[in-house]
Design an enzyme around this catalytic site. Sequence first.
Site, PDB file in Angstrom:
ATOM      1  N   GLU A   1      -3.046  -2.413   5.761  1.00  0.00           N
ATOM      2  CA  GLU A   1      -3.589  -3.035   6.977  1.00  0.00           C
ATOM      3  C   GLU A   1      -3.735  -2.037   8.123  1.00  0.00           C
ATOM      4  O   GLU A   1      -4.551  -2.236   9.032  1.00  0.00           O
ATOM      5  CB  GLU A   1      -2.709  -4.221   7.393  1.00  0.00           C
ATOM      6  CG  GLU A   1      -3.399  -5.143   8.388  1.00  0.00           C
ATOM      7  CD  GLU A   1      -2.608  -6.400   8.700  1.00  0.00           C
ATOM      8  OE1 GLU A   1      -1.657  -6.724   7.957  1.00  0.00           O
ATOM      9  OE2 GLU A   1      -2.927  -7.059   9.702  1.00  0.00           O
TER      10      GLU A   1
ATOM     11  N   ARG B   1     -12.123 -10.844   6.685  1.00  0.00           N
ATOM     12  CA  ARG B   1     -11.614 -10.605   5.332  1.00  0.00           C
ATOM     13  C   ARG B   1     -11.649 -11.876   4.484  1.00  0.00           C
ATOM     14  O   ARG B   1     -11.235 -12.939   4.927  1.00  0.00           O
ATOM     15  CB  ARG B   1     -10.167 -10.103   5.406  1.00  0.00           C
ATOM     16  CG  ARG B   1      -9.501  -9.936   4.071  1.00  0.00           C
ATOM     17  CD  ARG B   1      -8.111  -9.377   4.238  1.00  0.00           C
ATOM     18  NE  ARG B   1      -7.261 -10.248   5.009  1.00  0.00           N
ATOM     19  CZ  ARG B   1      -6.523 -11.219   4.490  1.00  0.00           C
ATOM     20  NH1 ARG B   1      -6.537 -11.454   3.187  1.00  0.00           N
ATOM     21  NH2 ARG B   1      -5.770 -11.956   5.272  1.00  0.00           N
TER      22      ARG B   1
ATOM     23  N   HIS C   1      -3.396 -13.314  12.406  1.00  0.00           N
ATOM     24  CA  HIS C   1      -2.965 -13.139  11.022  1.00  0.00           C
ATOM     25  C   HIS C   1      -3.208 -11.753  10.443  1.00  0.00           C
ATOM     26  O   HIS C   1      -2.326 -11.170   9.832  1.00  0.00           O
ATOM     27  CB  HIS C   1      -3.659 -14.197  10.164  1.00  0.00           C
ATOM     28  CG  HIS C   1      -3.203 -14.216   8.735  1.00  0.00           C
ATOM     29  ND1 HIS C   1      -1.884 -14.411   8.384  1.00  0.00           N
ATOM     30  CD2 HIS C   1      -3.892 -14.085   7.573  1.00  0.00           C
ATOM     31  CE1 HIS C   1      -1.781 -14.375   7.061  1.00  0.00           C
ATOM     32  NE2 HIS C   1      -2.973 -14.160   6.539  1.00  0.00           N
TER      33      HIS C   1
ATOM     34  N   HIS D   1      -5.589 -17.162  11.356  1.00  0.00           N
ATOM     35  CA  HIS D   1      -5.422 -18.084  10.220  1.00  0.00           C
ATOM     36  C   HIS D   1      -5.385 -19.498  10.780  1.00  0.00           C
ATOM     37  O   HIS D   1      -4.666 -19.757  11.745  1.00  0.00           O
ATOM     38  CB  HIS D   1      -4.116 -17.746   9.487  1.00  0.00           C
ATOM     39  CG  HIS D   1      -4.023 -18.351   8.126  1.00  0.00           C
ATOM     40  ND1 HIS D   1      -3.924 -19.713   7.923  1.00  0.00           N
ATOM     41  CD2 HIS D   1      -4.013 -17.800   6.884  1.00  0.00           C
ATOM     42  CE1 HIS D   1      -3.852 -19.956   6.616  1.00  0.00           C
ATOM     43  NE2 HIS D   1      -3.913 -18.808   5.964  1.00  0.00           N
TER      44      HIS D   1
ATOM     45  N   ALA E   1       0.834  -1.210   0.000  1.00  0.00           N
ATOM     46  CA  ALA E   1       0.000   0.000   0.000  1.00  0.00           C
ATOM     47  C   ALA E   1       0.867   1.258   0.000  1.00  0.00           C
ATOM     48  O   ALA E   1       0.606   2.207  -0.754  1.00  0.00           O
ATOM     49  CB  ALA E   1      -0.931  -0.012   1.214  1.00  0.00           C
TER      50      ALA E   1
ATOM     51  N   GLU F   1      -9.416 -20.312  -3.048  1.00  0.00           N
ATOM     52  CA  GLU F   1      -9.228 -20.240  -1.592  1.00  0.00           C
ATOM     53  C   GLU F   1     -10.590 -20.218  -0.921  1.00  0.00           C
ATOM     54  O   GLU F   1     -11.623 -20.094  -1.590  1.00  0.00           O
ATOM     55  CB  GLU F   1      -8.384 -19.013  -1.218  1.00  0.00           C
ATOM     56  CG  GLU F   1      -6.952 -19.176  -1.703  1.00  0.00           C
ATOM     57  CD  GLU F   1      -5.997 -18.101  -1.225  1.00  0.00           C
ATOM     58  OE1 GLU F   1      -6.325 -17.368  -0.285  1.00  0.00           O
ATOM     59  OE2 GLU F   1      -4.917 -18.003  -1.818  1.00  0.00           O
TER      60      GLU F   1
ATOM     61  N   ARG G   1     -12.547 -18.340   6.590  1.00  0.00           N
ATOM     62  CA  ARG G   1     -11.400 -18.550   7.480  1.00  0.00           C
ATOM     63  C   ARG G   1     -11.785 -18.596   8.962  1.00  0.00           C
ATOM     64  O   ARG G   1     -11.213 -19.353   9.742  1.00  0.00           O
ATOM     65  CB  ARG G   1     -10.417 -17.408   7.234  1.00  0.00           C
ATOM     66  CG  ARG G   1      -9.048 -17.685   7.650  1.00  0.00           C
ATOM     67  CD  ARG G   1      -8.127 -16.618   7.121  1.00  0.00           C
ATOM     68  NE  ARG G   1      -7.622 -16.939   5.803  1.00  0.00           N
ATOM     69  CZ  ARG G   1      -6.791 -16.161   5.128  1.00  0.00           C
ATOM     70  NH1 ARG G   1      -6.397 -15.011   5.641  1.00  0.00           N
ATOM     71  NH2 ARG G   1      -6.354 -16.507   3.941  1.00  0.00           N
TER      72      ARG G   1
HETATM   73  C1  SIN Z   1      -2.654 -17.434   2.780  1.00  0.00           C
HETATM   74  O1  SIN Z   1      -1.898 -17.608   1.824  1.00  0.00           O
HETATM   75  O2  SIN Z   1      -3.299 -18.331   3.302  1.00  0.00           O
HETATM   76  C2  SIN Z   1      -2.786 -16.064   3.339  1.00  0.00           C
HETATM   77  C3  SIN Z   1      -3.303 -15.142   2.337  1.00  0.00           C
HETATM   78  C4  SIN Z   1      -4.252 -14.184   2.957  1.00  0.00           C
HETATM   79  O3  SIN Z   1      -4.183 -13.948   4.159  1.00  0.00           O
HETATM   80  O4  SIN Z   1      -5.112 -13.672   2.249  1.00  0.00           O
END
Ligand code: SIN
Length: 544
Positions: free
Chosen positions: A373, A384, A349, A242, A30, A127, A288
Amino acid sequence: MHIPRHLVPFDTRRIQRIETDFLIVGSGNAGLRAAIEASGEGSVVLLSKENVNEGATRYAQGGIAVVMNKEDTIEAHVRDTLDAGAGLCHLPAVQTMVAEGVDRVAELLEWGAEFDRDKEGLAFGLEGAHSVRRVAHKGDSTGEEMQSALAKKALSHPNVSVLEHTFVIDLLTDSGACVGALALRPDGELTAVFAKATILAAGGLGQLYKRTSNPSVATGDGMAMAFRAGAALTDMEFFQFHPTALYMEGKPRFLISEAARGEGAQLLNIRGERFMIAYDEREELAPRDIVTRAVLAETMRARHPCVYLDLTKHSREFLEKRFPNILCTLRSYGVEIWRDVIPVQAAAHFMMGGVWTDRRGRTSLPNLFACGEAACSMAHGANRLASNSLLEGLVFGRRAGRSAVKAARRHEGPVWKPLSADASETPPPRGAQELRERLQERMWEEAGILRSAESLESALNALEKMPLSGGTDRADIEYSNMRILGELLARAALERVESRGAHFRLDRPERDDANWKRRVYFARGENGTVRMRVSRRGPKGENR
Ligand code: SIN
């Protein structure tokens, strides 16, 4: 607690001074993107706490979510972001991020970033909580690739000067507006950097917790200094954990990217059984926050400190190409990911909250802009969506840069100001290492993945007994920043009597849309008190 305006005594008539058009605090994606934007207009001084490339961007593995796959649409990416954000995303911010993100990634490729390709063009990973493959990546080192392309572009501009190992302690303000920052040079001397416009891009706060995927620089300095200077902060209760950080005695909590689950990695408990189906029909690709709580529940149930991530269905050749960084790092710890399961546990995370900004990257403090961030653009809401952070950093980094340019054009008169704080207004140094560890432990145990009124009150009582520390030792200032933000996080989490996204209250497990589609804002009162405001509107009650 009383929050002092400054953490160290200073007098700008007696210390080194630098004058510039634009000051940028932080050198991640950023900050660099903002620097590129501002560099066409005037001189830019970019301050980096360590070396330019050390920060969260460099460690980002999975990739950058962007609508460039022909099966994808802007609407689908917006929808996935809103769903993950659990009702608290600001729709215009999300639309801006997703729509403008396409051009930001395209220009990044023009500037030399190389992402993985297949025969159709860019290769896209999947993801958690994404309805289509949309995560552009470079193996599992996407952040490093972006950082190096952005740094090359920004630092090659003759208007941009970088001061590395320069730790910003406080923002400088005059007549209610930001005029620059007070920084500690590598030789231990203070410097005042005066600017027509200041952009905060100082990164996140992961060090607040005992277990974290974040680098040691992530101590929330930007958020804390903005708060002391009078800017509003919001969404502090929303800290993302995470689910899959490496869990090995004596080893760092190295991240095992969510992209691994996107490629079919399975989570197993100590008995070797898959367990995600019991928690969410999307299994390993649930949002997540859901996977994180499932991992925690399994470890608590089995009284075993970790679960396991299994990538062994893939060949060694595939894993060498797709996850070279994870493969090599784990090999150095004696784990072969094509043969062995990986012990994992959740870790702190990403901070969704931070310095409140509007869509132009403007904070509530005149002449201060924020992105990345450190900022809360409200695009992430309560949780997020994976791989949206690099995108947000690029989009709002550019926007903050543009707004700073407009502010600088309006600036009149000299940038330098005679400003000072004396020792009676600042806390004494206290040798903060032990305090920092106590704080991290408390935050993890009582204001972490699972919270309750009881645990949060206990955390706040403990924090009350932890004094701030001043002086010109970086460790003292970092601790004080984390201590201030820890209190705001715990207070916001106590105030929000519901569960939503990453904020899970054991005593209030339900989401309460009737009462809580609102944000908790904080600002420092004139006399150093913490003012809290809960509102559906902006930090000053305005329509957004
Ligand atoms: C990851 O690679 O799991 C982290 C990426 C993220 O936090 O968006």
